[in-house]
Design an enzyme around this catalytic site. Sequence first.
Site, short mmCIF file in Angstrom:
data_model
loop_
_atom_site.label_atom_id
_atom_site.label_comp_id
_atom_site.label_asym_id
_atom_site.label_seq_id
_atom_site.Cartn_x
_atom_site.Cartn_y
_atom_site.Cartn_z
N HIS A 104 -2.60 -0.04 -3.76
CA HIS A 104 -3.13 1.28 -3.41
C HIS A 104 -4.07 1.79 -4.51
O HIS A 104 -3.72 1.78 -5.70
CB HIS A 104 -1.98 2.27 -3.23
CG HIS A 104 -2.42 3.68 -2.98
ND1 HIS A 104 -3.01 4.08 -1.80
CD2 HIS A 104 -2.36 4.79 -3.76
CE1 HIS A 104 -3.29 5.37 -1.88
NE2 HIS A 104 -2.91 5.82 -3.06
N GLU A 113 0.24 4.49 1.90
CA GLU A 113 0.17 5.47 2.99
C GLU A 113 1.30 5.30 4.01
O GLU A 113 1.73 6.27 4.63
CB GLU A 113 -1.19 5.38 3.69
CG GLU A 113 -2.37 5.84 2.85
CD GLU A 113 -2.89 4.80 1.87
OE1 GLU A 113 -2.24 3.73 1.71
OE2 GLU A 113 -3.95 5.04 1.26
N GLU A 121 -7.69 -3.01 7.21
CA GLU A 121 -7.08 -3.72 6.08
C GLU A 121 -6.02 -4.72 6.54
O GLU A 121 -5.83 -5.75 5.90
CB GLU A 121 -6.48 -2.69 5.11
CG GLU A 121 -7.56 -1.92 4.41
CD GLU A 121 -7.03 -0.80 3.53
OE1 GLU A 121 -6.08 -1.04 2.76
OE2 GLU A 121 -7.57 0.31 3.62
N ASP A 137 0.87 -1.17 0.00
CA ASP A 137 0.00 0.00 0.00
C ASP A 137 0.91 1.23 0.00
O ASP A 137 2.15 1.11 -0.06
CB ASP A 137 -0.95 -0.04 1.20
CG ASP A 137 -2.26 0.69 0.92
OD1 ASP A 137 -2.31 1.49 -0.04
OD2 ASP A 137 -3.24 0.49 1.67
N HIS A 188 -7.71 4.77 7.54
CA HIS A 188 -8.97 4.47 6.84
C HIS A 188 -9.11 2.96 6.67
O HIS A 188 -8.16 2.22 6.88
CB HIS A 188 -9.04 5.18 5.46
CG HIS A 188 -8.08 4.67 4.45
ND1 HIS A 188 -6.74 5.01 4.45
CD2 HIS A 188 -8.24 3.85 3.39
CE1 HIS A 188 -6.13 4.42 3.43
NE2 HIS A 188 -7.01 3.69 2.77
N HIS A 236 -1.52 1.01 6.66
CA HIS A 236 -2.03 2.08 7.52
C HIS A 236 -3.06 1.49 8.47
O HIS A 236 -3.54 0.37 8.26
CB HIS A 236 -2.68 3.17 6.67
CG HIS A 236 -3.69 2.61 5.72
ND1 HIS A 236 -4.97 2.31 6.11
CD2 HIS A 236 -3.58 2.21 4.42
CE1 HIS A 236 -5.61 1.78 5.08
NE2 HIS A 236 -4.79 1.69 4.04
ZN LIG Z 1 -3.69 2.94 -0.02
#
Ligand SMILES: [Zn+2]
Length: 264
Positions: free
Chosen positions: A60, A10, A135, A8, A116, A104
Amino acid sequence: MKIYVCVDMEGISGIVHPTQLMKGEAMYEEGRRLLTNEVNAVVESLLQEGVREIIVRDIHASGVNFIPERLHPGASYVMGGTLFQERFPGLDHTFDGALLIGYHTMAGVERAVRDHSYSSRHFTSLKLNGRPIGEIGLDSLLLGTYGVPVLLVTGDEATCKEAANELEEVTTYATKVGLGRHSAILKSPVKVHEELRVTIAEALKHRDSYRPFIQSGPYELQVQYMSTDLADAKYCDGKQAIRLDGLTIRVMDDDLTSLLCRAL
Ligand SMILES: [Zn+2]
């Protein structure tokens, strides 16, 4: 040894602001460079540890963030749509472990960069069988359905804390310390890449002792949406999908992938 790497954006070192994360934004190209350089450091570290097959998944947004011509030649890369019916293409039971890089926290965590759960614009919270999950947890469960353990999670300090709480048996590495949703104390990416080499070597030693993250069904996912029109768009039959209130829907399923496809 075969390792699957889910990446990802972030939690990548140097990433702190939404303009680095979204296509078309002023700093997005910088974000892509930071991302691609960190992927290359991970691939190089895995090769140095004797890993012979590496698949790296760009996870992402729409999954097209890596800069292809800059990618390390020692791995295969999966780019494109991130739908749940095939979140980890190429993954099977023969993989020795997975790394979650640049992750994240779930939505609603303080001092966490871009907290998120799958989408900042759609969901305020997810609960699996009554327990909040993000996630890290859900991706680890999907990997667990292939019998593949998560060996390493990287991201900000809050992400590492969530990973340790969720998985218990996992190595974590903090690329930064979140001060707020769009601020952090950063380490230099060069420093992060050096430290990742040591951390990845350490994490791979646990490939036979860390167990896959498994939670057997039936599953119940409670989704709280950002607005009522998002909930309105979901079909609820009153049995396997129930509207609990204006913003909240509960979806039931025996299969985790099917559950996520239906609910998210
Ligand atoms: Zn992401």
